[in-house]
Design a protein around this motif. Sequence first.
Motif, PDB file in Angstrom:
ATOM      1  N   SER A 168       0.866  -1.172   0.000  1.00 12.09           N
ATOM      2  CA  SER A 168       0.000   0.000   0.000  1.00 12.09           C
ATOM      3  C   SER A 168       0.899   1.216   0.000  1.00 12.09           C
ATOM      4  O   SER A 168       1.870   1.264   0.756  1.00 12.09           O
ATOM      5  N   GLY A 170      -0.291   4.314   0.414  1.00 14.47           N
ATOM      6  CA  GLY A 170      -0.927   5.404   1.126  1.00 14.47           C
ATOM      7  C   GLY A 170      -1.749   6.323   0.233  1.00 14.47           C
ATOM      8  O   GLY A 170      -1.936   6.041  -0.951  1.00 14.47           O
ATOM      9  N   CYS A 174      -1.679  10.471   4.125  1.00 10.82           N
ATOM     10  CA  CYS A 174      -0.501   9.974   4.833  1.00 10.82           C
ATOM     11  C   CYS A 174       0.781   9.951   4.010  1.00 10.82           C
ATOM     12  O   CYS A 174       1.870   9.927   4.567  1.00 10.82           O
ATOM     13  N   ARG A 175       0.665   9.969   2.671  1.00  9.71           N
ATOM     14  CA  ARG A 175       1.895   9.832   1.893  1.00  9.71           C
ATOM     15  C   ARG A 175       2.845  11.020   2.067  1.00  9.71           C
ATOM     16  O   ARG A 175       4.051  10.821   2.189  1.00  9.71           O
ATOM     17  N   TYR A 178       4.957  10.530   5.041  1.00 12.22           N
ATOM     18  CA  TYR A 178       5.910   9.433   4.873  1.00 12.22           C
ATOM     19  C   TYR A 178       7.064   9.862   3.958  1.00 12.22           C
ATOM     20  O   TYR A 178       8.222   9.545   4.221  1.00 12.22           O
ATOM     21  N   ILE A 226       6.657   1.883   4.827  1.00 14.82           N
ATOM     22  CA  ILE A 226       5.394   2.594   4.641  1.00 14.82           C
ATOM     23  C   ILE A 226       4.291   1.993   5.493  1.00 14.82           C
ATOM     24  O   ILE A 226       3.409   2.704   5.973  1.00 14.82           O
ATOM     25  N   LEU A 230       1.202   4.425   7.467  1.00 11.84           N
ATOM     26  CA  LEU A 230      -0.096   4.624   6.823  1.00 11.84           C
ATOM     27  C   LEU A 230      -1.048   5.300   7.791  1.00 11.84           C
ATOM     28  O   LEU A 230      -1.011   5.030   8.999  1.00 11.84           O
ATOM     29  N   CYS A 231      -1.916   6.160   7.256  1.00 13.49           N
ATOM     30  CA  CYS A 231      -2.925   6.760   8.111  1.00 13.49           C
ATOM     31  C   CYS A 231      -3.938   5.682   8.487  1.00 13.49           C
ATOM     32  O   CYS A 231      -3.950   4.597   7.912  1.00 13.49           O
ATOM     33  N   CYS A 234      -6.026   4.286   5.541  1.00 16.44           N
ATOM     34  CA  CYS A 234      -5.258   3.467   4.599  1.00 16.44           C
ATOM     35  C   CYS A 234      -4.869   2.135   5.228  1.00 16.44           C
ATOM     36  O   CYS A 234      -4.896   1.096   4.561  1.00 16.44           O
ATOM     37  N   ALA A 235      -4.490   2.182   6.486  1.00  8.85           N
ATOM     38  CA  ALA A 235      -4.097   0.952   7.174  1.00  8.85           C
ATOM     39  C   ALA A 235      -5.277  -0.013   7.246  1.00  8.85           C
ATOM     40  O   ALA A 235      -5.120  -1.218   7.011  1.00  8.85           O
ATOM     41  N   ARG A 267      -2.936   3.953  -2.406  1.00  9.69           N
ATOM     42  CA  ARG A 267      -3.238   2.756  -1.609  1.00  9.69           C
ATOM     43  C   ARG A 267      -2.717   1.469  -2.250  1.00  9.69           C
ATOM     44  O   ARG A 267      -1.540   1.315  -2.457  1.00  9.69           O
TER      45      ARG A 267
END
Length: 428
Positions: A168, A170, A174-175, A178, A226, A230-231, A234-235, A267
Amino acid sequence: MPPYRAPRGTRDLLPEVRAGLSRLESIARSLAARYGYREMEIPLFEQTSVFERGIGEATDVVEKELFRLAPRTEESEAWALRPEATAGVVRAYVQHGLHTWPQPVKLTVVGPMFRYDRPQAGRYRQFWQFDAEAIGDPGPAVDAEIVELGYRFYVEAGLEDVQVLLNSIGDGACRPAYLATLKTYFGRHDAQLPDLERRRLETNPLRLLDSKDPAMTALIAAAPKIFDHLCEACAAHFAAVRAHLDAMGVPYRLEPTLVRGLDYYTRTAFEYYRRGAEGQQQALGGGGRYDGLVELLGGRPTPGIGFALGLDRVLLWLDESGVAATSEPPPLAVVVGADPADTVARLRVASLLRAEGLSARSELAPRKLGRQLEAASKEHAHFAVIIGDELADGNVQLKDLDAGTQRLVPLADLARELARAAKSHHHG
RNA sequence: GUGGCCUUAGCUCAACCGGCAGAGCAGCGGACUGUGGAUCCGCAGGUUACGGGUUCGACCCCCGUAGGCCACCCCA
């Protein structure tokens, strides 16, 4: 030595190879249909900006591999051959207002793509892809379904050892954070970075993770993952995708360094590799979620996910594995004549058989009977229809080339006799 | 786009140290004038990828170009 050759990076698919490709195409079509993906066609070329916007200006595909067409006049818009199908399919989705159809809209395209790249085995300037897109469904279940669809394709094509790589990358939430973390991490080791990687640190830090430079191996291994950044949304999405895949029994491997080359991915990202050849430069196929793409091409915000599978590479691997390409069936009958010059009689009889739906070829070269039969044998025809003096009484000889037997048959009964013989042939 | 290796008949490959370009397979024909996959015989197929250079002489050595392959970049 021949004055003309197929352009660099392209090749003629002679009948045997074309038959192998056709087989893959029909597996793709039938599989897609079973999953509810409907086949469509998009143009082989689009306005260049469809690709520039959709795929991303900074990607290799657009920057150096786009097959641009020379404008015909000063005013004409710039066109380019399609390097992949997704951008065109999404353009069509927006153009035709497919958001008014029941969502998601599941579409498939099977056909040639073009990239102006330096050719190599399994890498061509014109190559064939099986593309599938599900537009309008944000959920993780459709991610798992499409990953499984791709996996299933390889199984049905006859490749047992396909490895699914999953990651994923993100989303907008969240990306960025990261990427900042990555930049800080690699920035601390700036001195060890090869030039290329140092440049990428500015343009696209994610790609550092994908580097094959040996100097990078240790750094990449210790880099922040990552997965850990992940937020929450996304997680949760990623966990759900994996749960669905587990439930369906699709084997996959988490690959935190898997980064897709095109800008539009969010994602879920996945690739298919030959087991044991993961991380090599030749992926069999790949895909991912692109929740921002429809909007980027002028539609309202709409999620989507898709894949592209390279058929040439499947063909190449099948060939290497010694899996026999199924060739087209030989003609049922070849019509030959005792009088080499009498092509009229041979053509008439063959035509009559074809009109009855039978597969019949007639030997038209003015060769003597023995040579005509020889040619029929070489193409593995099951029967020969021999035309000679008996035609005056309305009869022909029907010869079973496999058994070596023959008998006199009235021309009026020939089609029926052949059809019956063909049937017993198939069952015996 | 970068670096390396390769290119002889349609295909697979020979040709000594720089000294007459060959074979197998495939194709076409004959043996066999109305009966096939076997066998034997024959025919055809080449500007040795292309262009230049060195040499008395180049498939062979040198340079360039094109194409293929390999490793990258990257992707399918």
